[in-house]
Design a protein around this motif. Sequence first.
Motif, PDB file in Angstrom:
ATOM      1  N   THR A   1      11.161   6.265   1.932  1.00  0.00           N
ATOM      2  CA  THR A   1       9.783   5.762   2.087  1.00  0.00           C
ATOM      3  C   THR A   1       9.209   6.278   3.410  1.00  0.00           C
ATOM      4  O   THR A   1       9.951   6.797   4.251  1.00  0.00           O
ATOM      5  CB  THR A   1       9.751   4.219   2.158  1.00  0.00           C
TER       6      THR A   1
ATOM      7  N   TYR B   1      15.584  -5.971  14.530  1.00  0.00           N
ATOM      8  CA  TYR B   1      15.415  -5.881  13.068  1.00  0.00           C
ATOM      9  C   TYR B   1      16.556  -6.620  12.367  1.00  0.00           C
ATOM     10  O   TYR B   1      16.334  -7.373  11.416  1.00  0.00           O
ATOM     11  CB  TYR B   1      15.400  -4.393  12.685  1.00  0.00           C
TER      12      TYR B   1
ATOM     13  N   ASN C   1       7.417  -8.320   0.912  1.00  0.00           N
ATOM     14  CA  ASN C   1       7.945  -6.978   1.157  1.00  0.00           C
ATOM     15  C   ASN C   1       7.547  -6.428   2.526  1.00  0.00           C
ATOM     16  O   ASN C   1       8.308  -5.671   3.115  1.00  0.00           O
ATOM     17  CB  ASN C   1       7.430  -6.048   0.042  1.00  0.00           C
TER      18      ASN C   1
ATOM     19  N   THR D   1      -4.452  -1.838   5.483  1.00  0.00           N
ATOM     20  CA  THR D   1      -5.407  -0.747   5.255  1.00  0.00           C
ATOM     21  C   THR D   1      -6.060  -0.883   3.879  1.00  0.00           C
ATOM     22  O   THR D   1      -5.456  -0.531   2.849  1.00  0.00           O
ATOM     23  CB  THR D   1      -4.682   0.610   5.386  1.00  0.00           C
TER      24      THR D   1
ATOM     25  N   SER E   1       0.794  -1.231   0.000  1.00  0.00           N
ATOM     26  CA  SER E   1       0.000   0.000   0.000  1.00  0.00           C
ATOM     27  C   SER E   1       0.823   1.275   0.000  1.00  0.00           C
ATOM     28  O   SER E   1       0.289   2.353  -0.218  1.00  0.00           O
ATOM     29  CB  SER E   1      -0.943   0.015   1.204  1.00  0.00           C
TER      30      SER E   1
HETATM   31  N1  LIG Z   1      12.748   2.088   4.080  1.00  0.00           N
HETATM   32  C1  LIG Z   1      13.969   1.621   4.154  1.00  0.00           C
HETATM   33  O1  LIG Z   1      14.949   2.367   4.337  1.00  0.00           O
HETATM   34  C2  LIG Z   1      14.225   0.144   3.985  1.00  0.00           C
HETATM   35  C3  LIG Z   1      15.555  -0.282   3.833  1.00  0.00           C
HETATM   36  C4  LIG Z   1      15.809  -1.635   3.664  1.00  0.00           C
HETATM   37  C5  LIG Z   1      14.781  -2.535   3.674  1.00  0.00           C
HETATM   38  N2  LIG Z   1      13.501  -2.105   3.828  1.00  0.00           N
HETATM   39  C6  LIG Z   1      12.443  -3.105   3.848  1.00  0.00           C
HETATM   40  O2  LIG Z   1      11.580  -2.866   2.765  1.00  0.00           O
HETATM   41  C7  LIG Z   1      10.263  -3.300   3.091  1.00  0.00           C
HETATM   42  C8  LIG Z   1       9.266  -2.182   2.816  1.00  0.00           C
HETATM   43  O3  LIG Z   1       9.672  -1.043   3.541  1.00  0.00           O
HETATM   44  P1  LIG Z   1       9.041   0.412   3.299  1.00  0.00           P
HETATM   45  O4  LIG Z   1      10.107   1.364   3.688  1.00  0.00           O
HETATM   46  O5  LIG Z   1       8.417   0.484   1.969  1.00  0.00           O
HETATM   47  O6  LIG Z   1       7.926   0.407   4.460  1.00  0.00           O
HETATM   48  P2  LIG Z   1       6.629   1.346   4.679  1.00  0.00           P
HETATM   49  O7  LIG Z   1       6.791   2.589   3.925  1.00  0.00           O
HETATM   50  O8  LIG Z   1       6.430   1.421   6.150  1.00  0.00           O
HETATM   51  O9  LIG Z   1       5.449   0.458   4.036  1.00  0.00           O
HETATM   52  C9  LIG Z   1       5.173  -0.783   4.654  1.00  0.00           C
HETATM   53  C10 LIG Z   1       4.053  -1.486   3.940  1.00  0.00           C
HETATM   54  O10 LIG Z   1       3.789  -2.711   4.652  1.00  0.00           O
HETATM   55  C11 LIG Z   1       2.436  -2.687   5.151  1.00  0.00           C
HETATM   56  N3  LIG Z   1       2.433  -3.306   6.465  1.00  0.00           N
HETATM   57  C12 LIG Z   1       2.994  -2.846   7.610  1.00  0.00           C
HETATM   58  N4  LIG Z   1       2.746  -3.691   8.619  1.00  0.00           N
HETATM   59  C13 LIG Z   1       1.995  -4.693   8.090  1.00  0.00           C
HETATM   60  C14 LIG Z   1       1.406  -5.856   8.638  1.00  0.00           C
HETATM   61  N5  LIG Z   1       1.531  -6.180   9.942  1.00  0.00           N
HETATM   62  N6  LIG Z   1       0.694  -6.675   7.813  1.00  0.00           N
HETATM   63  C15 LIG Z   1       0.540  -6.367   6.502  1.00  0.00           C
HETATM   64  N7  LIG Z   1       1.082  -5.286   5.924  1.00  0.00           N
HETATM   65  C16 LIG Z   1       1.796  -4.462   6.727  1.00  0.00           C
HETATM   66  C17 LIG Z   1       2.038  -1.209   5.172  1.00  0.00           C
HETATM   67  O11 LIG Z   1       0.631  -1.001   5.037  1.00  0.00           O
HETATM   68  P3  LIG Z   1      -0.373  -1.001   6.324  1.00  0.00           P
HETATM   69  O12 LIG Z   1       0.259  -0.135   7.361  1.00  0.00           O
HETATM   70  O13 LIG Z   1      -1.671  -0.500   5.788  1.00  0.00           O
HETATM   71  O14 LIG Z   1      -0.454  -2.442   6.760  1.00  0.00           O
HETATM   72  C18 LIG Z   1       2.757  -0.717   3.912  1.00  0.00           C
HETATM   73  O15 LIG Z   1       2.024  -1.092   2.768  1.00  0.00           O
HETATM   74  C19 LIG Z   1      10.318  -3.746   4.557  1.00  0.00           C
HETATM   75  O16 LIG Z   1      10.477  -5.132   4.623  1.00  0.00           O
HETATM   76  C20 LIG Z   1      11.561  -3.047   5.079  1.00  0.00           C
HETATM   77  O17 LIG Z   1      12.136  -3.730   6.162  1.00  0.00           O
HETATM   78  C21 LIG Z   1      13.187  -0.778   3.966  1.00  0.00           C
END
Ligand SMILES: NC(=O)c1ccc[n+]([C@@H]2O[C@H](COP(=O)([O-])OP(=O)(O)OC[C@H]3O[C@@H](n4cnc5c(N)ncnc54)[C@H](OP(=O)(O)O)[C@@H]3O)[C@@H](O)[C@H]2O)c1
Length: 249
Positions: free
Chosen positions: A186, A151, A86, A38, A14
């Motif tokens: 993000t 984490y 993801n 959501t 999302s």
């Molecule tokens: N951002 C970074 O710097 C970074 C770096 C390395 C790796 N990552 C990894 O990349 C992935 C995505 O990160 P992002 O930065 O895009 O995160 P984000 O912006 O927080 O988005 C997270 C997504 O996951 C959903 N989500 C969260 N908790 C959930 C749950 N319990 N069940 C189902 N859906 C859930 C959220 O929607 P809802 O809240 O509506 O559920 C949203 O769609 C993660 O695995 C993160 O660890 C991120």
Amino acid sequence: MSNAPLRVLVTGASRGIGEEIAIQLLDAGHSVALTARTASDLEAIVAGRTNKNLTIPADVTDPKSAETAISKVISAWGGIDVLILNAGDGSAAPIEKTTDAIWDHSIAINLTAPFQYLRAAVPAMKEAKFGRVIVIASTAGLEGEANVSAYTAAKHGVVGLVKSAAAELTKYGITVNAVCPSYVDTPMTKRSLEAAAARTGKDFNEVKAALEAKLPGGRFLTPQEVASAAIAFIDKPNITGQAEVLKGE
Ligand SMILES: NC(=O)c1ccc[n+]([C@@H]2O[C@H](COP(=O)([O-])OP(=O)(O)OC[C@H]3O[C@@H](n4cnc5c(N)ncnc54)[C@H](OP(=O)(O)O)[C@@H]3O)[C@@H](O)[C@H]2O)c1
């Protein structure tokens, strides 16, 4: 990207990286099932799109969610070709302030959920003798940084899951790979920066600039860069068990 339409499920679709992956795949003509908690956010992404899609509101930390979501995709489309794991989350805390709740949530969302979704999809992929599983891990899956022990442990675990599953499933035409990005621009990163600013009393932009300056490329990755690297594994039938590092250098 593959021209044949594929049946794909993306968790955490999302916003952030997951949203970008879902949009790139929908725009390429694939059938995409999007999950996140959501429903309204998922519906906003698919609104106006004509190719096949499903929105499946689900909390991936609910142990029943994997079987339910995968079954919905298979009932709707007769199978599942690509699974993009993801959904993930992280919060910073020194070890002595890492409560059981922080630890358990990190393991549940970053490690147990990918395992349960993989386990639920494998029978259909084995039967089809085709599958692509791509996990969005992190550089925290390969390296250690201070104050993110829960984490880091969970992301190291999911990289281990990827490598073992890759070895086990290669004979069925199923590849399993991970991308390991450093910081990405993000909402998750914004939340971390806001928390760091609140903790230190510093200005948000100052905290952001200090973090960017420490990164090898001097900048955050974009969700588009991470999505493209993840999607590229779909067209690499001979690459499996990889943890591809993305640092924006
Ligand atoms: N951002 C970074 O710097 C970074 C770096 C390395 C790796 N990552 C990894 O990349 C992935 C995505 O990160 P992002 O930065 O895009 O995160 P984000 O912006 O927080 O988005 C997270 C997504 O996951 C959903 N989500 C969260 N908790 C959930 C749950 N319990 N069940 C189902 N859906 C859930 C959220 O929607 P809802 O809240 O509506 O559920 C949203 O769609 C993660 O695995 C993160 O660890 C991120």
